[in-house]
Design an enzyme around this catalytic site. Sequence first.
Site, PDB file in Angstrom:
ATOM      1  N   CYS A 168      90.598  47.108  74.409  1.00 20.43           N
ATOM      2  CA  CYS A 168      89.870  46.279  73.442  1.00 20.43           C
ATOM      3  C   CYS A 168      89.528  44.892  73.972  1.00 20.43           C
ATOM      4  CB  CYS A 168      90.665  46.175  72.147  1.00 20.43           C
ATOM      5  SG  CYS A 168      91.053  47.805  71.466  1.00 20.43           S
ATOM      6  N   HIS A 308      91.525  37.946  67.343  1.00 21.42           N
ATOM      7  CA  HIS A 308      91.524  39.397  67.515  1.00 21.42           C
ATOM      8  C   HIS A 308      91.751  40.051  66.159  1.00 21.42           C
ATOM      9  CE1 HIS A 308      91.597  43.069  69.745  1.00 21.42           C
ATOM     10  NE2 HIS A 308      92.834  43.352  69.416  1.00 21.42           N
ATOM     11  N   GLU A 319      99.604  36.858  66.946  1.00 23.96           N
ATOM     12  CA  GLU A 319      98.472  36.000  67.295  1.00 23.96           C
ATOM     13  C   GLU A 319      98.566  34.646  66.602  1.00 23.96           C
ATOM     14  OE1 GLU A 319      93.612  36.195  67.924  1.00 23.96           O
ATOM     15  OE2 GLU A 319      94.610  37.743  66.708  1.00 23.96           O
ATOM     16  N   LYS A 340      86.616  41.200  62.092  1.00 18.14           N
ATOM     17  CA  LYS A 340      86.952  42.630  61.998  1.00 18.14           C
ATOM     18  C   LYS A 340      87.187  43.060  60.553  1.00 18.14           C
ATOM     19  CE  LYS A 340      89.010  43.364  66.585  1.00 18.14           C
ATOM     20  NZ  LYS A 340      88.932  41.982  67.121  1.00 18.14           N
ATOM     21  N   HIS A 345      87.032  47.482  63.934  1.00 21.64           N
ATOM     22  CA  HIS A 345      87.397  47.211  65.326  1.00 21.64           C
ATOM     23  C   HIS A 345      86.525  48.063  66.242  1.00 21.64           C
ATOM     24  CE1 HIS A 345      89.467  46.265  68.861  1.00 21.64           C
ATOM     25  NE2 HIS A 345      90.717  46.514  68.521  1.00 21.64           N
ATOM     26  N   PHE A 408      95.173  47.490  74.408  1.00 25.70           N
ATOM     27  CA  PHE A 408      96.297  48.349  74.776  1.00 25.70           C
ATOM     28  C   PHE A 408      96.543  48.227  76.274  1.00 25.70           C
ATOM     29  CE2 PHE A 408      95.879  51.809  71.241  1.00 25.70           C
ATOM     30  CZ  PHE A 408      96.247  50.872  70.287  1.00 25.70           C
TER      31      PHE A 408
END
Length: 422
Positions: A168, A308, A319, A340, A345, A408
Amino acid sequence: MELKRVVITGLGAITPLGNDVETTWKNALDGVSGAGPITHFDASLFKTQFACEVKGFNAADHFDRRKMRQLDLYAQYGIVAARQAINDSGLLAEGNSTNLDRVGVIVAAGIGGLHTFEEEAGYYACNADKGPKYNPFFIPKMIADIASGHISMEYGFHGPNYGTVSACASSNNAIIDAFNLIRLGKADAIVTGGAEAAIFPAGVGGFNSMHALSTRNDSPETASRPFSKSRDGFVMGEGSSVLVLEELEHALARGAKIYAEVAGGGLSADAHHLTATHPEGLGAKLAMTNALEDAGMKPKDIDYINVHGTSTPVGDISEVKAIVDVFGDHAHKLNISSTKSMTGHLLGATGAMEAMFSTLAVLNDVVPPTINHADDDEDPEIDYTLNFTFNKAQNRPVNAALSNSFGFGGHNATVIVKKYKA
């Protein structure tokens, strides 16, 4: 060696909020959710039956039949968004003397042609007794770099050409690579961004098996709710955002319009877990710190962070911790938002779309919202004295914006854009 300045001169978008930049941006400011029941396949037996799909996209409007046979959906999105960005930039307008040997393409995908792989593997599984038989376009449709290849071939761009893959964080990596190549003098312009189309059985089923997706099937539009206590996973999105990055003097020489300047980029690794962010946000903190250092900026110079913010239980908290650690008291003077909550996403395309939103926030002095939050749905582990721009866009001076993407594998990439000043 004196580094060259890099500006953004073109934008393109195919997203769950619209099939162009203008519509996407308007719907983001209006707080529109792109989520709804999955239409790409019958998802009735899946734990998650909704996603943020691109709507009203007809490949036949953009490609002839022969070309469509060569292109996975993710590449179709990427090529059309690139066409928009290139046209918007005026890079190839009549009268320009752009050297095509010095124009590159770096378009990312976190997964690439998942639908093509799924179709071909399924066909073989059902016909294995007849021996191996695969479509000759199988491999070149599937691979994650092929959108870049098609874009370069369509326009004759001979400069640096590849795709980046870091889950991502992929398209933030692409933007940072493009930025570095241009400021080092290796290219005059680079078409960069990301594309993804993974809302198919393997994608939804795979993420479901990891318990990564929201299962709020009774209310898709409110399922992505970053920083809310009841968040239960991310909502899959799809589409593409593409930016044209250009060396400043090259842009000025041809009278290009300039959206914003790319100020810096930061990279790091969590080195912690296959899929989970570091609980204290150590990798995120390092990426933001590196980006600020690269840009020659201090925390107080940032006005907006496009986080994010995936709406996962662990990721949102880590975060926020990283932001507070990096920005200190200034964190309470920032606007923070997770777009998002509206787009879902977009996996490998998400960084580019959020860099686009950050660019438009800088250009227009307005911050898009984080939707779907209610006052009675607050997480005791989140500091709500921070301004998460809940539910409504906010007008404010945005001289610089920072955009985070984490993938990831512990891949972290942060991009900073700022107002262009001569």
